[in-house]
Write an enzyme that holds these catalytic residues in place. Structure first.
Site, PDB file in Angstrom:
ATOM      1  N   GLY A 148       0.813  -1.204   0.000  1.00  0.00           N
ATOM      2  CA  GLY A 148       0.000   0.000   0.000  1.00  0.00           C
ATOM      3  C   GLY A 148       0.849   1.256   0.000  1.00  0.00           C
ATOM      4  CB  SER A 149       0.020   4.658   1.109  1.00  0.00           C
ATOM      5  OG  SER A 149      -1.132   4.754   0.293  1.00  0.00           O
TER       6      SER A 149
END
Length: 679
Positions: A312-313
């Protein structure tokens, strides 16, 4: 003769008799009383003389015995209190002459970095049987179960039957059980001296330590990796980098986050960013190391080194570091178009609660913009993105001292194309272990040196070798950006006053066994370092499949789930690790760790280092033929599976800082799609 009259009550006391010698013996004595004369004979005088001599001898003997007892007491005090005697070791020759049945393969103990015992082998007594001698297995089994009711009756009868000459009934008897078997007096039963591996800390670091089999051979974890070392060098403990105090604090924080958000599991790592030592490694659910037989496969699964997840981020830190290191973007002047989604056929890449405008380089990380990260990756292209990911160790197994280490899942070199570049920029389309993420972020924060993590304690002041991933100046800028995420971005809940925490949140959808993304199943993680003015430790906290609750206002993203857990861990372990909090308002430290959200932001039409609006429009079909834009998805929206895209031309060599190559239009087919990631 006149009768003797008793003395008057008022008369004076009697005088002792006056002795006079008569004959050859002691002279008879006369004692004068008022009106009375008493004569003492010679034999009485001899007896009195002997009594006087005996009294003197008794006094001498008593003094002698007193001196003897005093000497014994002084010797005992010296030997037990003042200078205790060391027990003599059994001579090697004597040990060699012992019966072979007493020789059991022993193992060296395992300790944490501070000498706390993690694993040790202790002597035990095993119960063995000779079924050939036992004529009534059922009766013997029933009698044995009166002493050891935990034994399974049918299995015990089966073991006591047959023509075998040797079977184990119990590998470790308690003294009470041993005496009970002796009292039964059953022929065919015997005892054997053995050793058993004990883990005094219970569940602490169980996935690191691993286990041994019934014969004392390592089957997992450190026990397996260093099986030969532990079996040969038995007297020297194997010292690990784990700190039990930090281990317990991290486990408590991850366990609480799992309970609060009803997750199915979680993981955590604390890493010394300057040496690569793993200070703590937690994977939940776990099990008691002394009860491996009762552990389920999920409890034995190490989520830190074997579990592979889309990061993810958290991967936006790698994207930003690559852009700065390649010189294709500038933290002060570059901005990126986050005003519209990037469309691939009928799919779109968009932001979760996006700003819907052009955003600066720092805002990409602070607001966790997928669009900004995608356009940032576009400045250096897919080929150099893959090269950077390879250099950061994201495409190979982590070389840690554990047999259980998974290989990341990433597109092959010939399939790493435009679509992969965009999605990998914000942590989708690639799966790595939590250990990969925290190791890469450690290199970003420590000055740019990538070191393989280790579970072995390093000597104080030791300098471990590593490879340079980014320059020191890039690392300094990244530390400021990581701090900005915690002060002004999605990681606010991870901040701890005085420790200047920096990091990045990451929420990613989980993929299913047949591909594709699973609805409402996500990974919420936080990765960071502290203190950012002089980084010492990196931290990773993850919760698997968290569910929203009332306290989080219906959210289950990393900022609500993992960031608070990371903050609680730092607050507990920083004092343990000897870190003293600084003044949160110290102007020098604040200046050294800060960066503005909009540092001299230029106008959108002239933004340096950004993908131009024309380039963004080239990434989408004509307006008339474009499908209706999808609404900004919720955090639990599932990204679609992405097909292959047309390769993007390789950008030229590294440009000067702040100077960007011309943007390259994307050429897409009508059925190509892209995933979307939430913070």
């Amino acid at each position: 003769m006149m009768p003797i009259q008793p003395p008057s009550p008022d008369s004076l006391p009697l005088r002792r008799p006056v002795l006079s010698a008569t004959g050859d013996g002691p002279a008879p004595h006369e004692e004068s009383l008022p009106g009375v004369t008493v004569r003492v004979t010679g034999p009485d005088l001899q007896r009195r003389a002997q009594l006087e001599r005996s009294r003197g001898r008794l006094v001498v003997a008593a003094l002698g015995f007193g001196a003897l007892f005093l000497a014994v007491a002084m010797k005992a005090t010296w030997s037990t209190v003042i200078a205790p005697a060391e027990p003599k070791r059994l001579n090697a020759a004597v040990r060699a002459l012992q019966p072979p049945s007493l020789h059991v393969a022993s193992r060296a103990p395992i300790t944490d970095r501070n000498g706390e015992m993690l694993a040790i082998s202790l002597p035990v007594t095993a119960l063995i049987a000779n079924p050939r001698v036992i004529h009534n297995p059922t009766e013997v089994a029933d009698r044995l179960r009166t002493v050891m009711p935990q034994l399974e009756r049918e299995r015990l009868i089966e073991r006591l039957s047959g023509d075998r000459g040797f079977v184990y009934i119990s590998r470790a008897l308690t003294p009470r059980e041993q005496q009970g078997v002796i009292n039964l007096g059953i022929a065919g039963l015997d005892f054997e001296e053995a050793e058993r591996r004990y883990y005094p800390q219970g569940r602490a670091a169980v996935h690191v330590l691993g286990n041994v089999d019934v014969d004392g051979k390592g089957v997992s974890g450190i026990e397996r990796r260093f099986d030969e070392r532990l079996s040969t060098d038995r007297e020297t403990p194997l010292r690990l980098s784990i700190d039990v105090r930090v281990q317990l604090a991290l486990r408590d924080a991850v366990s609480k986050a799992i309970a609060d958000f009803n997750g199915i599991g979680g993981a955590g790592v604390v890493l010394d960013i300057n040496t690569g030592e793993v200070i703590s490694m937690v994977s939940l659910p776990d099990y008691d190391a002394g009860d491996i037989g009762g552990a389920t496969p999920d409890e034995r699964f190490n989520r830190v080194t074997v579990g592979v997840y889309e990061p993810g981020s958290t991967f936006k830190l790698l994207t930003a570091a690559a852009a700065l290191e390649y010189g294709t973007a500038n933290v002060n002047t570059s901005s990126f178009d986050a005003s519209r989604p990037i469309r691939f056929g009928r799919f779109t890449i968009s932001d979760y609660k996006g700003k819907n405008r052009w955003i600066t380089f720092p805002e990409v990380l602070a607001y966790s913009s997928n669009l900004g990260a995608a356009h940032m990756a576009q400045t250096f292209g897919p080929q150099r993105q893959r090269e950077f990911m390879k250099a950061a160790g994201m495409l190979a197994r982590q070389q840690i001292e554990l047999p259980e280490a998974a290989l990341p899942l990433a597109p092959p070199a010939n399939s790493w194309r435009d679509i992969n570049m965009f999605t990998i920029a914000f942590g989708h389309g690639i799966s790595v272990t939590p250990l990969h993420v925290v190791t890469g972020v450690s290199a970003i924060a420590n000055g740019g040196i990538l070191r393989q993590p280790t579970l072995l304690a390093q000597p104080p002041g030791a300098q471990r070798e590593g490879v340079r991933l980014i320059g020191e100046r890039t690392s300094e800028t990244m530390r400021r950006l990581m701090r900005l995420v915690v002060t002004d971005g999605s990681g606010k809940n991870a901040d701890v006053a005085g420790y200047f925490v920096g990091g990045k949140t990451g929420t990613a959808q989980k993929t299913g066994p047949r591909g594709g993304y699973l609805m409402n199943k996500r990974i919420a993680a936080f990765v960071g370092a502290f203190p950012m003015n002089a980084p010492r430790y990196a931290l990773y906290v993850m919760v698997d499949e968290p569910k929203p609750n009332a306290k989080s206002y219906g959210y289950a993203t990393a900022g609500w789930v993992a960031a608070p857990a990371a903050g609680s861990v730092i607050a507990r372990i920083a004092p343990i690790l000897g870190l003293v909090p600084e003044d949160p308002g110290n102007p020098q430290i604040v200046a050294a760790t800060s960066i503005p959200l909009q540092p001299g932001r230029p106008r959108a039409s002239a933004a340096a280092g950004a993908a131009t609006p024309a380039a963004s429009r080239a990434a989408e079909p004509p307006r008339a033929a474009a499908p209706r834009p999808a609404a900004t998805p919720r955090d639990d929206a599932a990204p679609p599976v992405l097909p292959r895209a047309v390769p993007m031309p390789t950008l030229p060599g590294r440009a000067a800082p702040g100077a960007l190559p011309p943007p390259v239009p994307l050429r897409l087919t009508s059925n190509q799609g892209a995933g979307l990631a939430a913070r």
